[in-house]
Design an enzyme around this catalytic site. Sequence first.
Site, mmCIF file in Angstrom:
data_model
loop_
_atom_site.group_PDB
_atom_site.id
_atom_site.type_symbol
_atom_site.label_atom_id
_atom_site.label_comp_id
_atom_site.label_asym_id
_atom_site.label_seq_id
_atom_site.Cartn_x
_atom_site.Cartn_y
_atom_site.Cartn_z
ATOM 1 N N GLY A 228 57.586 56.758 27.251
ATOM 2 C CA GLY A 228 58.380 58.010 27.121
ATOM 3 C C GLY A 228 57.957 57.567 25.815
ATOM 4 O O GLY A 228 56.323 56.630 25.306
ATOM 5 N N SER A 229 57.934 58.507 24.518
ATOM 6 C CA SER A 229 57.412 58.655 23.117
ATOM 7 C C SER A 229 57.653 56.845 22.371
ATOM 8 O O SER A 229 58.416 56.318 23.011
ATOM 9 C CB SER A 229 57.954 59.868 22.377
ATOM 10 O OG SER A 229 59.316 58.698 22.177
ATOM 11 N N THR A 230 57.201 57.019 21.608
ATOM 12 C CA THR A 230 56.391 55.775 20.372
ATOM 13 C C THR A 230 57.932 55.265 20.059
ATOM 14 O O THR A 230 58.245 54.458 19.518
ATOM 15 C CB THR A 230 55.233 55.716 19.872
ATOM 16 O OG1 THR A 230 54.230 56.120 20.819
ATOM 17 C CG2 THR A 230 54.894 55.152 18.413
ATOM 18 N N GLY A 233 60.807 54.501 21.917
ATOM 19 C CA GLY A 233 59.867 52.811 22.139
ATOM 20 C C GLY A 233 60.155 51.358 21.422
ATOM 21 O O GLY A 233 61.031 50.829 21.451
ATOM 22 N N GLU A 250 55.176 51.943 27.946
ATOM 23 C CA GLU A 250 53.613 53.503 27.830
ATOM 24 C C GLU A 250 54.055 53.939 27.168
ATOM 25 O O GLU A 250 55.574 54.845 27.604
ATOM 26 C CB GLU A 250 53.111 53.979 29.330
ATOM 27 C CG GLU A 250 52.868 52.277 29.879
ATOM 28 C CD GLU A 250 51.888 53.415 31.139
ATOM 29 O OE1 GLU A 250 51.551 54.308 31.390
ATOM 30 O OE2 GLU A 250 51.680 52.304 31.698
ATOM 31 N N CYS A 285 50.809 62.809 29.175
ATOM 32 C CA CYS A 285 50.890 61.207 28.264
ATOM 33 C C CYS A 285 48.897 61.561 27.772
ATOM 34 O O CYS A 285 48.906 61.855 26.339
ATOM 35 C CB CYS A 285 50.722 60.303 28.689
ATOM 36 S SG CYS A 285 50.893 59.570 30.262
#
Length: 481
Positions: A228-230, A233, A250, A285
Amino acid sequence: MISTNPFVSGKYLIGGDWIAADKTANVINPADHNEVVGEVALCSKEHISKAVETAALAYEEWSQSEIKDRADRMRQAANEIKTLVEENVTLLVRENGKVLVEAKKDLLRCVDIMREAADELLEWWKPEVLPGNQKVQIRKRSRGVTAVISPWNSPMILTFKRVIPAVLAGNTVVVKPATSCPLTIMTFLKVVASYFPKGVINVVTGSGKIIGDALCANPTVRTIAFVGSTQTGKEIMRAASGTVKNIYMELGGNDAAIVLEDANLDEEAIKRLRLGVLRAAGQVCSAVKRIYVHESRYEELVQKLKKEFQHLRVGNGIQPDVDMGPLNNKSQYDYVKGLIERAGETGATVFTGGIQLDPESWDKGFYILPTIITGAGQSSEIVQAEQFGPVIPILRFTDVKEAVKLANDSEFGLRASVWTEDESVAVQLADRLEAGAVFHNNHTVFQDLHLDFPGLKESGLSRETRHCGLEFFADSYGFAD
Ligand code: NAD
């Protein structure tokens, strides 16, 4: 109209039971807001704790199961999943927005993931005897309850690539798909779960912001596999920091494509570049998210890409003649629209291509036409942010050193590509680019399931590059005789 599989709509799975949730939200078709595809359960923190507890109980026996038994079950499940692809492909299109061919590819790839990982398991699990005077083996053992948290953009593949190796390695899982398109995942996991003992696969849904902590901070969860998104994360790392877990991530990307002076920009190359930018309406991504082109080829590339974008048919992915579908959800749509508008307001030039296939129903979908931005600066929002949509900024550079510097000027480091006729130059640049993988004259996703390179910098954490992901879901330990 609710027209999806009634067995999963509005439900969650714990210990083999599909339970209807008290609270649900609608899953809508991004190509037509008026169509409710089904419902998603809004689980509570208590549901999450129950799912983890149930998975922990099932782990006691499943972790002791025979390797061959695990692989056999998975192969049988894969055979049934294959028979379900045709009848469910439209469900994936209707909840995700992908075009039909892409959706079908994704579902078939899930079958490959199951079969290949099952085959790989048998060889991979064998103990490895180390050379040396002392007799030492490296053996493997499963780890425990695994949380799999996945995004909406490629929901099937990104969920199956974690759930399948985790289960094969002897773990039990609690899966949390994205709220905007959980239904195909649940329809397929319903079948997969039925081939395994109850509690091996559990599925919960709901807002990650509300229930995420309950899953990620739970001390019984030994592994978190997150895509998913940073930003999310980082939130997960914070939530998990009270306990020491294996975390695989990721995350977001802002991939640069560098087009050198000698690049071949023929029809084929432009098509590959366009696909790199616009596959799944840019919601990939590892899509090309910035293009840096040598100043001598700048005009040519911009004109060729505009021409390529102009012919693309944009519409409901269910129609056979569509090249690009809508964005998946309203917040992503608003975000990408905002990026484009602000780029225009701050002095960049916005080119809009594409053909509206069905202009009358355009306003009902989250459609954005393929867009090219020129004249934006390196520090501008459209260049620095991950757009995750069908819009691409093109910038010029004067020398290769500068191009590498610009490409590396990003918090992300997922993938990159170098477009040149000279392979040795491409390799030299690859060594200097901060990216988990670099493509030459292409910018794509790895087809081979053994190849999967997580990103560098803020694009990812840990590596599960080989053995179909099994490596990440088991602990290796030494046995000395
Ligand atoms: P997201 O981070 O918003 O959500 C991903 C998942 O995390 C969803 O299931 C969501 O409900 C859940 N979640 C949200 N907050 C949470 C929290 N605090 N705790 C636990 N779970 C939480 O991402 P998205 O918008 O669904 O997906 C798009 C992003 O994913 C993009 O940034 C894209 O680059 C990235 N992505 C990366 C890869 C990769 O391989 N690197 C692949 C696909 C997508």
